[in-house]
Design a protein around this motif. Structure first.
Motif, PDB file in Angstrom:
ATOM      1  N   LYS A   1      77.863  13.420  27.515  1.00 22.02           N
ATOM      2  CA  LYS A   1      79.155  13.501  26.837  1.00 22.02           C
ATOM      3  C   LYS A   1      80.092  12.327  27.157  1.00 22.02           C
ATOM      4  O   LYS A   1      81.106  12.147  26.499  1.00 22.02           O
ATOM      5  CB  LYS A   1      79.846  14.817  27.199  1.00 22.02           C
ATOM      6  CG  LYS A   1      79.143  16.030  26.602  1.00 22.02           C
ATOM      7  CD  LYS A   1      80.071  17.225  26.518  1.00 22.02           C
ATOM      8  CE  LYS A   1      79.449  18.350  25.721  1.00 22.02           C
ATOM      9  NZ  LYS A   1      80.348  19.501  25.562  1.00 22.02           N
ATOM     10  N   SER A   2      79.762  11.559  28.179  1.00 21.59           N
ATOM     11  CA  SER A   2      80.627  10.413  28.537  1.00 21.59           C
ATOM     12  C   SER A   2      80.152   9.117  27.926  1.00 21.59           C
ATOM     13  O   SER A   2      80.729   8.065  28.167  1.00 21.59           O
ATOM     14  CB  SER A   2      80.689  10.266  30.066  1.00 21.59           C
ATOM     15  OG  SER A   2      79.383   9.992  30.589  1.00 21.59           O
TER      16      SER A   2
ATOM     17  N   TYR B   1      83.540  21.957  28.623  1.00 15.49           N
ATOM     18  CA  TYR B   1      84.247  22.281  27.391  1.00 15.49           C
ATOM     19  C   TYR B   1      83.918  21.221  26.336  1.00 15.49           C
ATOM     20  O   TYR B   1      83.175  20.270  26.606  1.00 15.49           O
ATOM     21  CB  TYR B   1      85.749  22.352  27.635  1.00 15.49           C
ATOM     22  CG  TYR B   1      86.148  23.360  28.701  1.00 15.49           C
ATOM     23  CD1 TYR B   1      85.770  24.694  28.599  1.00 15.49           C
ATOM     24  CD2 TYR B   1      86.888  22.971  29.815  1.00 15.49           C
ATOM     25  CE1 TYR B   1      86.124  25.624  29.573  1.00 15.49           C
ATOM     26  CE2 TYR B   1      87.247  23.898  30.794  1.00 15.49           C
ATOM     27  CZ  TYR B   1      86.861  25.218  30.670  1.00 15.49           C
ATOM     28  OH  TYR B   1      87.199  26.126  31.637  1.00 15.49           O
ATOM     29  N   GLU B   2      84.491  21.364  25.165  1.00 14.82           N
ATOM     30  CA  GLU B   2      84.146  20.446  24.068  1.00 14.82           C
ATOM     31  C   GLU B   2      84.520  19.005  24.383  1.00 14.82           C
ATOM     32  O   GLU B   2      83.721  18.083  24.186  1.00 14.82           O
ATOM     33  CB  GLU B   2      84.848  20.891  22.778  1.00 14.82           C
ATOM     34  CG  GLU B   2      84.446  20.056  21.569  1.00 14.82           C
ATOM     35  CD  GLU B   2      85.060  20.563  20.278  1.00 14.82           C
ATOM     36  OE1 GLU B   2      84.964  19.847  19.258  1.00 14.82           O
ATOM     37  OE2 GLU B   2      85.639  21.671  20.276  1.00 14.82           O
ATOM     38  N   ASP B   3      85.731  18.793  24.871  1.00 21.47           N
ATOM     39  CA  ASP B   3      86.194  17.424  25.127  1.00 21.47           C
ATOM     40  C   ASP B   3      86.511  17.156  26.595  1.00 21.47           C
ATOM     41  O   ASP B   3      87.018  16.080  26.926  1.00 21.47           O
ATOM     42  CB  ASP B   3      87.452  17.128  24.294  1.00 21.47           C
ATOM     43  CG  ASP B   3      87.176  17.188  22.800  1.00 21.47           C
ATOM     44  OD1 ASP B   3      86.175  16.603  22.364  1.00 21.47           O
ATOM     45  OD2 ASP B   3      87.950  17.855  22.086  1.00 21.47           O
ATOM     46  N   SER B   4      86.256  18.129  27.443  1.00 19.31           N
ATOM     47  CA  SER B   4      86.634  17.963  28.844  1.00 19.31           C
ATOM     48  C   SER B   4      85.734  18.814  29.739  1.00 19.31           C
ATOM     49  O   SER B   4      84.967  19.654  29.259  1.00 19.31           O
ATOM     50  CB  SER B   4      88.094  18.366  29.044  1.00 19.31           C
ATOM     51  OG  SER B   4      88.271  19.744  28.768  1.00 19.31           O
TER      52      SER B   4
ATOM     53  N   GLU C   1      89.306  14.823  30.926  1.00 19.33           N
ATOM     54  CA  GLU C   1      88.726  14.519  29.619  1.00 19.33           C
ATOM     55  C   GLU C   1      87.442  13.721  29.805  1.00 19.33           C
ATOM     56  O   GLU C   1      87.345  12.881  30.711  1.00 19.33           O
ATOM     57  CB  GLU C   1      89.723  13.700  28.774  1.00 19.33           C
ATOM     58  CG  GLU C   1      91.046  14.388  28.491  1.00 19.33           C
ATOM     59  CD  GLU C   1      90.897  15.515  27.483  1.00 19.33           C
ATOM     60  OE1 GLU C   1      89.993  15.426  26.617  1.00 19.33           O
ATOM     61  OE2 GLU C   1      91.680  16.483  27.570  1.00 19.33           O
ATOM     62  N   TYR C   2      86.462  13.947  28.927  1.00 19.61           N
ATOM     63  CA  TYR C   2      85.220  13.164  28.999  1.00 19.61           C
ATOM     64  C   TYR C   2      85.496  11.683  28.751  1.00 19.61           C
ATOM     65  O   TYR C   2      84.803  10.816  29.276  1.00 19.61           O
ATOM     66  CB  TYR C   2      84.195  13.686  27.995  1.00 19.61           C
ATOM     67  CG  TYR C   2      83.558  14.985  28.427  1.00 19.61           C
ATOM     68  CD1 TYR C   2      82.840  15.059  29.617  1.00 19.61           C
ATOM     69  CD2 TYR C   2      83.669  16.134  27.653  1.00 19.61           C
ATOM     70  CE1 TYR C   2      82.254  16.247  30.024  1.00 19.61           C
ATOM     71  CE2 TYR C   2      83.082  17.326  28.054  1.00 19.61           C
ATOM     72  CZ  TYR C   2      82.381  17.375  29.240  1.00 19.61           C
ATOM     73  OH  TYR C   2      81.808  18.546  29.650  1.00 19.61           O
ATOM     74  N   ALA C   3      86.539  11.409  27.965  1.00 16.85           N
ATOM     75  CA  ALA C   3      86.893  10.014  27.675  1.00 16.85           C
ATOM     76  C   ALA C   3      87.378   9.278  28.923  1.00 16.85           C
ATOM     77  O   ALA C   3      87.381   8.040  28.959  1.00 16.85           O
ATOM     78  CB  ALA C   3      87.972   9.979  26.597  1.00 16.85           C
TER      79      ALA C   3
END
Length: 240
Positions: free
Chosen positions: A238-239, A141-144, A156-158
């Motif tokens: 993304k990470s 997904y966009e952020d995860s 979450e990627y964060a």
């Protein structure tokens, strides 16, 4: 696999002991609820040959498990499922058959109870294995990212601390809460040098993607090496 073989050997010895104790020593108190029956019912059951046949059922189960034990040392992928399936079906089927040796007044009730028990137990196990063998995938997904299916979740990627593609799966030392099946492992397992980890693994399908987040250590792969590598590229990018 060695743990499962050890459990099997223990069960075989246990069934042999119960068979010997019931058939040879006439320790009928080992049979569930036998001592709780009135003395006249106990004598009728003995006259019908019920306790002796229970002991022989235990012996036949032990022999069958012993015959199937060498499957664990072969490349046959479903040896665990076959051996567990035999034990459950043989024992539960045997209990239904033994209902004919119950005292006449309780025979019908015994048939009904044994049949319902067999249907319920086998149905539960079939359902459990069906759910266990359901495939999983990693969705971006966009952020995860999400891992689908039982024991899956969304992160979450964060949260990602480290992503690595491994050619060999580290040694899995113990199952904590999960499915350790012939071709798949899902759930919580202890992994050597990594500790408690979430596994979503198709066995024998390298490479393996390791993901460390703030809260979990995850091992996942696809049946397709290219797809696993694709997951790695997405998460690594993304990470950052």
């Amino acid at each position: 696999m060695s743990l499962f073989i050890g459990i099997q050997l223990f069960m075989i010895v246990l069934f042999l002991f119960f068979s010997w104790a019931i058939v040879k020593k006439e320790w009928y108190w080992l049979i569930s609820n036998f001592n709780g029956k009135p003395k006249d019912e106990q004598q009728q059951l003995i006259k019908n040959g019920y306790p002796q046949r229970v002991g022989k059922l235990m012996l036949a189960t032990a022999v069958g498990m012993g015959v199937l034990l060498p499957l664990s040392y072969t490349s046959f992928q479903y040896s665990i499922e076959v051996q567990l399936g035999f034990m459950m079906v043989f024992l539960l089927g045997g209990l239904i058959y033994l209902s004919k040796y119950e005292i006449k007044e309780k025979r019908r009730r015994s048939y009904i109870f044994s049949t319902l028990l067999a249907i319920g137990t086998i149905g539960f196990l079939v359902g459990l294995f069906f759910v266990g063998y359901q495939d999983f995938e990693l969705k971006d997904y966009e952020d995860s990212f999400e891992i689908t299916g039982m024991y899956g979740g969304e992160w979450e990627y964060a949260e990602i601390r480290h992503v690595e593609l491994l050619e060999d799966m580290p040694e899995v030392t113990r199952k904590q809460n999960g499915f350790g099946l012939a071709m798949m492992a899902k759930g919580h397992f202890k992994v050597k040098d990594y500790g408690s980890s979430l596994l979503f693994i198709h066995k024998g399908s390298a490479p393996f993607l390791f993901i460390e987040t703030d809260t979990n250590k995850i091992f996942i792969n696809s049946k397709s090496p290219a797809e696993t590598e694709g997951w790695h590229n997405i998460l690594a990018e993304k990470s950052k």
